[in-house]
Design a protein around this motif. Structure first.
Motif, short mmCIF file in Angstrom:
data_model
loop_
_atom_site.label_atom_id
_atom_site.label_comp_id
_atom_site.label_asym_id
_atom_site.label_seq_id
_atom_site.Cartn_x
_atom_site.Cartn_y
_atom_site.Cartn_z
N SER A 63 0.83 -1.20 0.00
CA SER A 63 0.00 0.00 0.00
C SER A 63 0.86 1.25 0.00
CB SER A 63 -0.91 0.02 1.23
OG SER A 63 -2.09 -0.67 0.96
N LEU A 66 2.61 1.70 -3.38
CA LEU A 66 1.62 2.13 -4.36
C LEU A 66 1.27 3.61 -4.18
CD1 LEU A 66 -0.44 1.51 -6.57
CD2 LEU A 66 -1.99 0.66 -4.83
N SER A 70 2.20 6.31 -6.99
CA SER A 70 1.09 6.79 -7.81
C SER A 70 0.83 8.28 -7.55
CB SER A 70 -0.17 5.97 -7.55
OG SER A 70 -0.60 6.12 -6.24
N ALA A 131 -1.16 -1.03 -11.30
CA ALA A 131 -1.91 -0.38 -10.22
C ALA A 131 -1.41 1.04 -9.99
CB ALA A 131 -1.79 -1.20 -8.93
N HIS A 135 -3.91 4.15 -10.34
CA HIS A 135 -4.17 5.09 -9.25
C HIS A 135 -3.79 6.51 -9.64
CE1 HIS A 135 -4.79 2.75 -5.25
NE2 HIS A 135 -5.76 2.59 -6.11
N SER A 196 -4.97 7.24 -2.19
CA SER A 196 -4.45 6.01 -2.79
C SER A 196 -4.25 4.93 -1.74
CB SER A 196 -3.13 6.31 -3.51
OG SER A 196 -2.45 5.12 -3.81
N ALA A 203 -7.70 -0.75 -7.19
CA ALA A 203 -6.61 -1.66 -6.89
C ALA A 203 -7.08 -3.11 -7.02
CB ALA A 203 -6.07 -1.40 -5.48
N THR A 213 -3.16 -5.03 -1.28
CA THR A 213 -2.92 -3.79 -0.56
C THR A 213 -3.68 -3.89 0.76
OG1 THR A 213 -4.83 -2.71 -1.49
CG2 THR A 213 -2.78 -2.52 -2.73
#
Lengths: 266, 284
Positions: A63, A66, A70, A131, A135, A196, A203, A213
């Motif tokens: 998470s 990401l 993102s 992903a 995002h 996000s 996701a 995530t």
């Protein structure tokens, strides 16, 4: 009399907003793996579980990675676009502004499904980097809106002075525009980062079968019953969001930022 | 330096990256989804390119009509509840000290950013038998025995109002900040009570804002994809839940895509209405 009424009304709204979180916070400190409130015993081991248990730790790392990447990509898309729209007279380029706001205005399931069919057709379905791109597109609205607002607040005479003294576009951007726009870049990044971190459906539809995530992990765990780690993760998420937005408010003009955001969404 | 039209190709270069990203990863996926909605579904979760209306024809079933009707009804209920709760709240908030406003705004933003998974989990805990709100009522002697309050329609509605309330406040906030305070002052001077001033001056002055907010919260509530699943029974599922279910669990991408296209059309129609309502507001 009216002031008492107002306080009571605000208290009720505050209670409504806080109650589920209070109960979750209470549940998260239960000694045993039970869903009980008021908590039986006291233990912070369920908070340790997030970092000790490899499944939860991996989900947390996924998470965070990401969200960091993102949000950065979203800012990288939004910054040149917002700068161009501010610097140039090009009415047709507003279509990209519209495209940037669209994913956030439409129901999220639509963006998620569009990206799912796209990645499946392109043959990249399930790759972790998809992903990040998904995002970034989904949340590009947030830096775009904060940056557009930031650019309109720049006094053009400053830029003009720099140009008169012989600075070219690049120098002006680096020495005048960038320092003025920096707080808006940071808040745009912060908004995209927090959202996000919490995002589930995009996701899930893009990488849900290959990686977990935290929101996906919580949802999957919910289907197999209850574990207090869900509660401790929830508390962690709420506090993270509160700290980040608190910092944005501390170093930026939150009421102004929100005033512009909502009017832009219309 | 004044704004000037782009002269050379190099002037367009900052636009290249954002334009390419948005086109490739938003416009193309959107197009792909529309294309898939006309594809033919195969057994086992695959689909082949075709141009059939089968996926749209399934809309005509009673089941789909029921889901659509329920989704609309749910979203309308959420929008009305949220605006009723949020309008006086936001009005009073804009008249408070800046520091107090900021604390509330940070709290509202934190809740707004919460994942639906987390909101669903928090409310299912609050409505559960062992850790829920009924335990408090039992402790107060108002109830004889703790019981679970989910799954139920009321649980779904509460969860969705909780999710949409911060959004409603943030949509109303700018309009209410800009509301001229002399309007209510005049009403007060002429002898109206605060409550009367609110209903006879503030509410009519904000009529178009309220309509626009109702539509925006309605769209927001239409997008809720997990709460009906976590807090309700299958008959409480909305269109967004059904789309997710068809795409992921039933592996029927063409049908899911067709429903999504339909949802886009509904949403765009409503956005157009909001814009019209906003225009009227400016003209008045």
């Amino acid at each position: 009399m009216t002031s008492v009424f107002r306080k009571f009304y605000f208290f009720l709204i505050g209670l409504f907003l806080a109650l589920p979180l209070i109960v979750v916070a209470g549940v998260s400190v239960n000694q045993k793996q039970t869903l009980a409130f008021p908590p039986q015993g006291f233990s912070t081991s369920w908070y340790g579980e997030i970092f000790v248990n490899p499944e939860w730790r991996n989900a947390l790392l996924a998470s965070l990675t990401l969200a960091v990447l993102s949000a950065a990509l979203a800012v990288a898309i939004a910054l040149p676009l917002a700068w161009f729209l501010w610097r140039r007279v090009a009415p047709w380029a507003n279509i990209f502004q519209l495209l940037g706001v669209a994913p956030f205005t439409l129901p999220p399931v639509i963006t998620a499904l569009g990206l799912l069919t796209f990645w499946a057709t392109a043959g990249f379905y399930g790759q972790p980097w998809t992903a990040v791109v998904s995002h970034a597109i989904f949340f590009v609205t947030l830096p775009l809106v904060t940056l557009s607002l930031g650019f309109t607040s720049i006094d053009r005479s400053l830029v003009e002075a720099a140009a008169t003294m012989g600075a070219d576009d690049r120098t002006i951007f680096r020495t005048v525009v960038l320092p003025l726009i920096l707080p808006y870049i940071v808040s745009g990044y912060a908004f995209a980062f927090v959202l996000s971190l919490n995002e589930y459906i995009v996701a899930y539809m893009t990488v849900g079968f290959t990686m977990e995530t935290l929101p996906i992990k919580i949802f999957n765990a919910l289907r197999y019953g209850y574990t207090p780690t869900m509660a401790s993760v929830t508390v962690l998420f709420v506090s993270t969001a509160a700290v980040i937005f608190g910092l944005v408010a501390r170093f930026g003009d939150l009421p102004k930022l929100l005033g512009a955001m909502a009017s832009d969404q219309k | 330096m004044r704004r000037e039209p782009p002269q050379t190709f190099a002037d367009y270069s900052p636009l290249l990256f954002p334009a390419a990203m948005l086109t490739i990863f938003f416009v193309v996926p959107f197009g792909t989804m529309i294309a898939v909605s006309f594809f033919q579904r195969q057994q086992g979760g695959f689909y082949t390119p075709a141009f059939v209306f089968d996926n749209y024809a399934r809309f005509l079933s009673a089941f789909f009509g029921g889901v659509l009707g329920f989704s609309m009804m749910m979203a309308i209920a959420v929008a009305i509840c949220c605006v009723l709760l949020a309008l006086p709240f936001t009005y009073l908030l804009t008249r408070m000290a800046r520091r107090v406003q900021i604390v509330w705004l940070v709290a509202l933003l934190s809740i707004l950013s919460l994942s639906e998974v987390i909101i669903g989990f928090a409310w299912s805990t609050l409505f559960s038998r062992t850790a829920g709100i009924t335990n408090i009522l039992v402790a107060l002697g108002l109830m004889s025995e703790a019981k679970a309050l989910t799954p139920s329609f009321a649980a779904v509605l509460t969860g969705m109002v909780y999710q949409a309330f911060p959004y409603t406040v943030l949509v109303l906030f700018p309009a209410l900040v800009r509301l001229d305070p002399t309007l209510t002052e005049a009403a007060r001077t002429l002898g109206a009570s605060p409550l009367k001033a609110f209903f006879t001056v503030v509410v009519p002055a904000l009529r178009n804002t309220i309509v626009a907010t109702l539509i925006m919260v309605f769209i927001f509530a239409l997008g809720s994809y997990l709460l009906p699943q976590l807090l309700g029974r299958p008959q409480h599922w909305t269109l967004s839940v059904l789309i997710t279910d068809q795409a992921i669990y039933q592996s029927n991408m063409p049908f899911a895509a067709a429903m999504a296209v339909f949802l886009v059309l509904v949403t765009l129609g409503l956005v157009a209405l909001t814009v019209i309502a906003g225009r009227k507001g400016e003209a008045a």
